[in-house]
Design a protein around this motif. Structure first.
Motif, PDB file in Angstrom:
ATOM      1  N   MET A 278       0.752  -1.368   0.033  1.00 61.01           N
ATOM      2  CA  MET A 278       0.111  -0.162  -0.035  1.00 61.01           C
ATOM      3  C   MET A 278       0.816   1.186  -0.020  1.00 61.01           C
ATOM      4  O   MET A 278       1.929   1.382   0.566  1.00 61.01           O
ATOM      5  CB  MET A 278      -0.969   0.006   1.190  1.00 61.01           C
ATOM      6  N   SER A 279       0.461   2.409  -0.878  1.00 55.67           N
ATOM      7  CA  SER A 279       1.505   3.408  -0.973  1.00 55.67           C
ATOM      8  C   SER A 279       1.188   4.274   0.421  1.00 55.67           C
ATOM      9  O   SER A 279       0.303   4.339   0.885  1.00 55.67           O
ATOM     10  CB  SER A 279       0.926   4.088  -2.377  1.00 55.67           C
ATOM     11  N   LYS A 280       2.131   5.239   0.303  1.00 55.88           N
ATOM     12  CA  LYS A 280       1.798   6.082   1.573  1.00 55.88           C
ATOM     13  C   LYS A 280       0.799   6.996   1.453  1.00 55.88           C
ATOM     14  O   LYS A 280       0.200   7.397   2.578  1.00 55.88           O
ATOM     15  CB  LYS A 280       3.316   7.205   1.794  1.00 55.88           C
ATOM     16  N   THR A 281       0.371   7.317   0.296  1.00 54.09           N
ATOM     17  CA  THR A 281      -0.938   8.330   0.301  1.00 54.09           C
ATOM     18  C   THR A 281      -2.243   7.197   0.501  1.00 54.09           C
ATOM     19  O   THR A 281      -2.787   7.977   1.253  1.00 54.09           O
ATOM     20  CB  THR A 281      -1.019   8.870  -1.226  1.00 54.09           C
ATOM     21  N   LYS A 282      -2.073   6.119   0.209  1.00 47.59           N
ATOM     22  CA  LYS A 282      -3.426   5.292   0.592  1.00 47.59           C
ATOM     23  C   LYS A 282      -3.076   5.251   2.320  1.00 47.59           C
ATOM     24  O   LYS A 282      -4.418   5.201   2.863  1.00 47.59           O
ATOM     25  CB  LYS A 282      -3.365   4.115  -0.087  1.00 47.59           C
ATOM     26  N   LYS A 283      -2.304   5.083   2.821  1.00 54.23           N
ATOM     27  CA  LYS A 283      -2.074   4.927   4.301  1.00 54.23           C
ATOM     28  C   LYS A 283      -2.360   5.949   4.880  1.00 54.23           C
ATOM     29  O   LYS A 283      -3.343   5.973   5.921  1.00 54.23           O
ATOM     30  CB  LYS A 283      -0.679   4.547   4.588  1.00 54.23           C
ATOM     31  N   ILE A 284      -1.946   7.304   4.503  1.00 54.49           N
ATOM     32  CA  ILE A 284      -2.183   8.406   4.982  1.00 54.49           C
ATOM     33  C   ILE A 284      -3.948   8.645   4.994  1.00 54.49           C
ATOM     34  O   ILE A 284      -4.670   9.315   5.951  1.00 54.49           O
ATOM     35  CB  ILE A 284      -1.648   9.517   4.262  1.00 54.49           C
ATOM     36  N   ILE A 285      -4.561   8.435   3.881  1.00 53.07           N
ATOM     37  CA  ILE A 285      -6.010   8.506   3.754  1.00 53.07           C
ATOM     38  C   ILE A 285      -6.630   7.753   4.711  1.00 53.07           C
ATOM     39  O   ILE A 285      -7.678   7.920   5.190  1.00 53.07           O
ATOM     40  CB  ILE A 285      -6.274   8.379   2.257  1.00 53.07           C
ATOM     41  N   VAL A 286      -6.202   6.361   4.714  1.00 55.10           N
ATOM     42  CA  VAL A 286      -7.004   5.400   5.571  1.00 55.10           C
ATOM     43  C   VAL A 286      -6.746   5.958   7.212  1.00 55.10           C
ATOM     44  O   VAL A 286      -7.786   5.791   7.821  1.00 55.10           O
ATOM     45  CB  VAL A 286      -6.235   3.801   5.558  1.00 55.10           C
ATOM     46  N   MET A 287      -5.529   6.474   7.623  1.00 52.14           N
ATOM     47  CA  MET A 287      -5.351   6.617   8.985  1.00 52.14           C
ATOM     48  C   MET A 287      -6.348   8.039   9.375  1.00 52.14           C
ATOM     49  O   MET A 287      -6.900   8.146  10.222  1.00 52.14           O
ATOM     50  CB  MET A 287      -4.043   6.825   9.337  1.00 52.14           C
ATOM     51  N   SER A 288      -6.100   8.835   7.991  1.00 54.56           N
ATOM     52  CA  SER A 288      -6.830  10.145   8.526  1.00 54.56           C
ATOM     53  C   SER A 288      -8.463   9.958   8.576  1.00 54.56           C
ATOM     54  O   SER A 288      -9.166  10.587   9.267  1.00 54.56           O
ATOM     55  CB  SER A 288      -6.771  11.168   7.290  1.00 54.56           C
ATOM     56  N   SER A 289      -8.887   8.845   7.826  1.00 55.07           N
ATOM     57  CA  SER A 289     -10.268   8.433   7.735  1.00 55.07           C
ATOM     58  C   SER A 289     -10.487   7.926   8.997  1.00 55.07           C
ATOM     59  O   SER A 289     -11.692   8.232   9.816  1.00 55.07           O
ATOM     60  CB  SER A 289     -10.699   7.544   6.894  1.00 55.07           C
ATOM     61  N   LEU A 290      -9.777   6.885   9.588  1.00 56.25           N
ATOM     62  CA  LEU A 290     -10.034   6.498  11.095  1.00 56.25           C
ATOM     63  C   LEU A 290      -9.976   7.424  12.153  1.00 56.25           C
ATOM     64  O   LEU A 290     -11.042   7.389  13.139  1.00 56.25           O
ATOM     65  CB  LEU A 290      -8.824   5.296  11.570  1.00 56.25           C
ATOM     66  N   VAL A 291      -8.985   8.616  12.052  1.00 56.66           N
ATOM     67  CA  VAL A 291      -9.148   9.766  13.029  1.00 56.66           C
ATOM     68  C   VAL A 291     -10.540  10.636  12.977  1.00 56.66           C
ATOM     69  O   VAL A 291     -10.946  10.803  13.861  1.00 56.66           O
ATOM     70  CB  VAL A 291      -7.916  10.556  12.856  1.00 56.66           C
TER      71      VAL A 291
END
Length: 160
Positions: A1-14
């Motif tokens: 998984m790319s960094k951008t996708k990880k950031i989007i997933v984590m931001s969505s969780l927050v």
């Protein structure tokens, strides 16, 4: 998984966690206004709820840092160590709260500092006598290896 996708997933969780907290507050206010619950909130329940929400947010943020960095990274190691320290503190607080309640208190909250050695104890009591304070000090000293100079015990009377 790319960094951008990880950031989007984590931001969505927050964001989801924040929305849940806001909805929780709104629903509690509506119930209190409608008379479905007691108007006076319990100090101990409120304290635990706020503590849990704050810790959950911290753990989500640490998880996002852990997901973003490589295992060999210094930031990854720091985030994992801090997460483990928070989990350890949560376990200690739970054990100590249970031990203090076993001494006859209807409720108690223990707060252990992350960046300091301070331990705050809030007990459901009108007053605090010397014998009770000593038993709590001994409990904290023996179970959590806390220096008595770093312990603060405060009685907070809250009807349950």
């Amino acid at each position: 998984m790319s960094k951008t996708k990880k950031i989007i997933v984590m931001s969505s969780l927050v964001l989801l966690l924040a929305v849940t907290a806001v909805l929780n507050v709104v629903l509690v206010r509506n119930k209190t206004a409608n008379g479905d619950t007691v108007a006076v909130s319990n100090y101990f329940t409120t304290y635990r709820s706020e503590r849990t929400t704050t810790r959950s947010e911290e753990l989500v943020q640490l998880d996002s840092v852990i997901a973003l960095y490589d295992e060999s990274s210094e930031k990854y190691t720091e985030a994992v160590n801090l997460k483990m320290k928070i989990v350890e503190i949560m376990e200690k607080e739970l054990v100590l709260e249970t031990m203090i309640k076993s001494k006859g208190f209807s409720d108690a909250v223990v707060s252990i500092g992350i960046d300091s050695d301070n331990v705050n104890v809030f007990i459901n009591s009108n007053e605090l006598d010397m014998q009770t304070a000593l038993s709590i000090y001994n409990c904290l000293k023996d179970e959590a290896s806390v220096d008595p100079l770093n312990i603060i015990i405060m009685p907070v009377y809250s009807q349950i």
